[in-house]
Design a protein around this motif. Structure first.
Motif, mmCIF file in Angstrom:
data_model
loop_
_atom_site.group_PDB
_atom_site.id
_atom_site.type_symbol
_atom_site.label_atom_id
_atom_site.label_comp_id
_atom_site.label_asym_id
_atom_site.label_seq_id
_atom_site.Cartn_x
_atom_site.Cartn_y
_atom_site.Cartn_z
ATOM 1 N N UNK A 78 -4.639 7.886 0.281
ATOM 2 C CA UNK A 78 -3.366 7.788 -0.447
ATOM 3 C C UNK A 78 -3.028 6.325 -0.749
ATOM 4 N N UNK A 79 -3.459 5.436 0.141
ATOM 5 C CA UNK A 79 -3.187 4.017 -0.058
ATOM 6 C C UNK A 79 -4.488 3.252 0.122
ATOM 7 N N UNK A 80 -5.163 2.977 -0.967
ATOM 8 C CA UNK A 80 -6.433 2.270 -0.853
ATOM 9 C C UNK A 80 -6.728 1.545 -2.161
ATOM 10 N N UNK A 81 -7.824 0.804 -2.180
ATOM 11 C CA UNK A 81 -8.263 0.132 -3.397
ATOM 12 C C UNK A 81 -9.670 0.611 -3.712
ATOM 13 N N UNK A 125 0.779 -1.232 0.000
ATOM 14 C CA UNK A 125 0.000 0.000 0.000
ATOM 15 C C UNK A 125 0.807 1.277 0.000
ATOM 16 N N UNK A 126 2.109 1.181 -0.179
ATOM 17 C CA UNK A 126 2.916 2.404 -0.265
ATOM 18 C C UNK A 126 3.209 2.652 -1.741
ATOM 19 N N UNK A 127 2.680 3.744 -2.263
ATOM 20 C CA UNK A 127 2.990 4.080 -3.656
ATOM 21 C C UNK A 127 4.027 5.206 -3.672
ATOM 22 N N UNK A 170 -3.415 6.913 5.859
ATOM 23 C CA UNK A 170 -3.132 6.525 4.466
ATOM 24 C C UNK A 170 -4.339 5.908 3.756
ATOM 25 N N UNK A 171 -5.034 5.022 4.454
ATOM 26 C CA UNK A 171 -6.068 4.238 3.766
ATOM 27 C C UNK A 171 -7.473 4.795 3.943
ATOM 28 N N UNK A 172 -7.709 5.548 5.006
ATOM 29 C CA UNK A 172 -9.070 6.012 5.264
ATOM 30 C C UNK A 172 -9.207 7.517 5.027
ATOM 31 N N UNK A 173 -8.399 8.309 5.727
ATOM 32 C CA UNK A 173 -8.599 9.763 5.678
ATOM 33 C C UNK A 173 -8.200 10.350 4.321
ATOM 34 N N UNK A 225 -7.012 -5.171 6.272
ATOM 35 C CA UNK A 225 -5.958 -6.098 5.816
ATOM 36 C C UNK A 225 -4.570 -5.506 6.075
ATOM 37 N N UNK A 226 -4.427 -4.227 5.743
ATOM 38 C CA UNK A 226 -3.128 -3.561 5.939
ATOM 39 C C UNK A 226 -2.774 -3.511 7.427
#
Lengths: 188, 272
Positions: free
Chosen positions: B87-90, A146-148, B81-84, B117-118
């Motif tokens: 930047x890092x999500x699907x 998850x790090x781009x 990263x994934x929620x707010x 998962x992360x």
């Protein structure tokens, strides 16, 4: 007067008792002093670790192997003491590379007689080594899910470079100036 | 300040294992969980990591501060990263559950599933990493690295580093006390440059004294012919049948998870 880097009789790549002992001393120093850090006001998580200056300093004074060893092993020990184990091993490699690159940079710089210029070159050389060595954390893109590239640049690399850059620019010339007369006396 | 590495898992199942096993397992586990996007696959791996952690027998009260630090850091990392920020999500195909104010990131089941998962990946990696820190006797680390075919000299360097830790910490304490007697006070300034400069009276003498003392160690090692011949170690390490079984188990996990990521569903985010 030289730049204060490795003297001519020592190859920056050699592994002898001096490399091993000074590497071990440096790693222990980095581990002990590395537990102290402070937050930069106005940022969320950028912490300055003053001990990071030890890594390029050892690279400059004791060669590639000792420099890498100090950064890598020192950072692994800090992680072990804090409980993260080997999870962030690539950051430890990046720390090691800072020391190794510092050694190569200062081995390539010709002697500088002016003391003030030498300090500035030392600070800049250490900063360049830090900027290049920490680039290795780009491997987070492959090893940390998850790090781009954007995350690497904005959340990992630039904050780390800012924090460690401040430490090396201020403390490496100070350490180097303190060690210079002792190194001369000892014939190092 | 206690800087000495803590050997907390003495006598436990993992404490009785060959230290090389404890170094190799996190590598295999990292291979297993890398790029697993399906939360069910990650839950499976986390269960294995949890059992491994329990086998380490590390007392909770001794490491709760470490866990608190790790969980806080990891949670912030994943939430930011994934929620707010997203930047890092699907990206998910389902309807948006809600939208984050300010950033405008749309939350779907896919996004949340991926964030969980992360989070599990980071936590489970810590579970298999803790035994490296707390179940390997510091005096065994150099021997273990040498037996893993690391350069004998560098393995000895690691061994030496752990021996230097207590004396370096003591030197730091003495230096701070000595400078305080001379009127030293740590800067309370918010300016990072001023703070760093105020550390000079501590960092410089500790470093220079450690280097001067190191000369004696170098001379002693030279006099004993360090590096002249292949080094042997007093400590004997033996990889037993149980060690092979545990290692094989993690190798199978790494192989199976890699295969499922390529061939099966664990490479994609699972949406309930």
């Amino acid at each position: 007067m030289s730049t204060g880097a490795l003297s001519q009789q020592h190859s920056p790549w050699s592994i002898n008792s001096r490399t091993v002992v000074f590497g071990a001393v440096g790693a222990a120093l980095y581990a002990v002093l590395g537990l102290f850090s402070f937050l930069i006001p106005g940022t969320q998580s950028v912490t300055v670790r003053p001990a990071f200056a030890i890594v390029p300093f050892f690279g400059k004074r004791f060669g590639v192997i000792a420099g890498f060893f100090v950064g890598f092993v020192g950072n692994v020990i800090i992680d072990l003491l804090q409980g993260s184990g080997l999870q962030y091993w690539n950051w430890s490699v990046a720390n090691g590379l800072v020391g190794a690159i510092a050694a190569l940079i200062f081995a390539a710089i010709p002697p500088i007689s002016n003391e003030a210029v030498r300090h500035i070159v030392t600070a800049l050389g250490a900063l360049v080594a830090t900027a290049l060595g920490l680039l290795f954390v780009i491997t987070d893109i492959w090893f940390q899910e998850g790090v781009d590239f954007n995350v690497f640049l904005t959340l990992n690399y630039l904050p780390a470079l800012l924090a460690n850059g401040i430490a090396v620019v201020i403390l490496v010339p100070v350490l180097d100036a303190a060690w210079e007369p002792l190194a001369k006396r000892a014939g190092l | 300040m206690d800087i000495t590495p803590r050997y907390l898992g003495s006598g436990s199942f993992l404490g009785r294992r060959d230290p090389r096993l404890l170094l190799l397992v996190p590598v295999l586990y990292l291979v297993a969980v890398a790029n697993v996007a399906d939360v069910r696959g990650m839950l499976l791996c986390t269960a294995v990591a949890w059992l491994y952690y329990l086998a380490a027998g590390i007392p909770w009260r001794e490491v709760r501060a470490n866990w608190a630090l790790l969980l806080t850091f990891t949670l912030i990392l994943v939430v930011v990263n994934s929620v707010v920020t997203g930047a890092d999500t699907r990206a998910g195909t389902g309807p948006a559950l809600f939208t984050i104010p300010v950033t405008g990131t749309e939350m779907t089941w896919t996004t949340l599933s991926y964030a969980v998962t992360t989070l599990l990946r980071y936590i489970s990696l810590s579970m298999v990493s803790f035994p490296v820190a707390f179940n390997i006797a510091p005096s065994d680390l150099g021997t273990a690295l040498a037996r893993l075919r690391l350069s004998q000299r560098l393995a000895y360097g690691v061994d030496l580093t752990f021996r230097f830790l207590p004396s370096t910490a003591a030197a730091l304490r003495e230096t701070v006390d000595a400078q305080r007697v001379r009127g030293y006070e740590h800067s309370r300034s918010r300016n990072p440059f001023r703070k760093l400069l105020s550390l000079r009276p501590v960092v410089v003498p500790v470093t220079v004294n450690a280097l001067i003392d190191a000369e004696d160690t170098v001379n002693a090692m030279d006099l004993r012919g360090f590096g002249a011949k292949h080094r042997t170690w007093m400590r004997e390490l033996a990889f037993g049948r149980t060690d092979y079984l545990v290692l094989a188990g993690f190798a199978v996990l790494a192989g199976a998870m890699t295969a499922t990521k390529i061939l099966g569903p664990f490479g994609e985010v699972w949406t309930p």
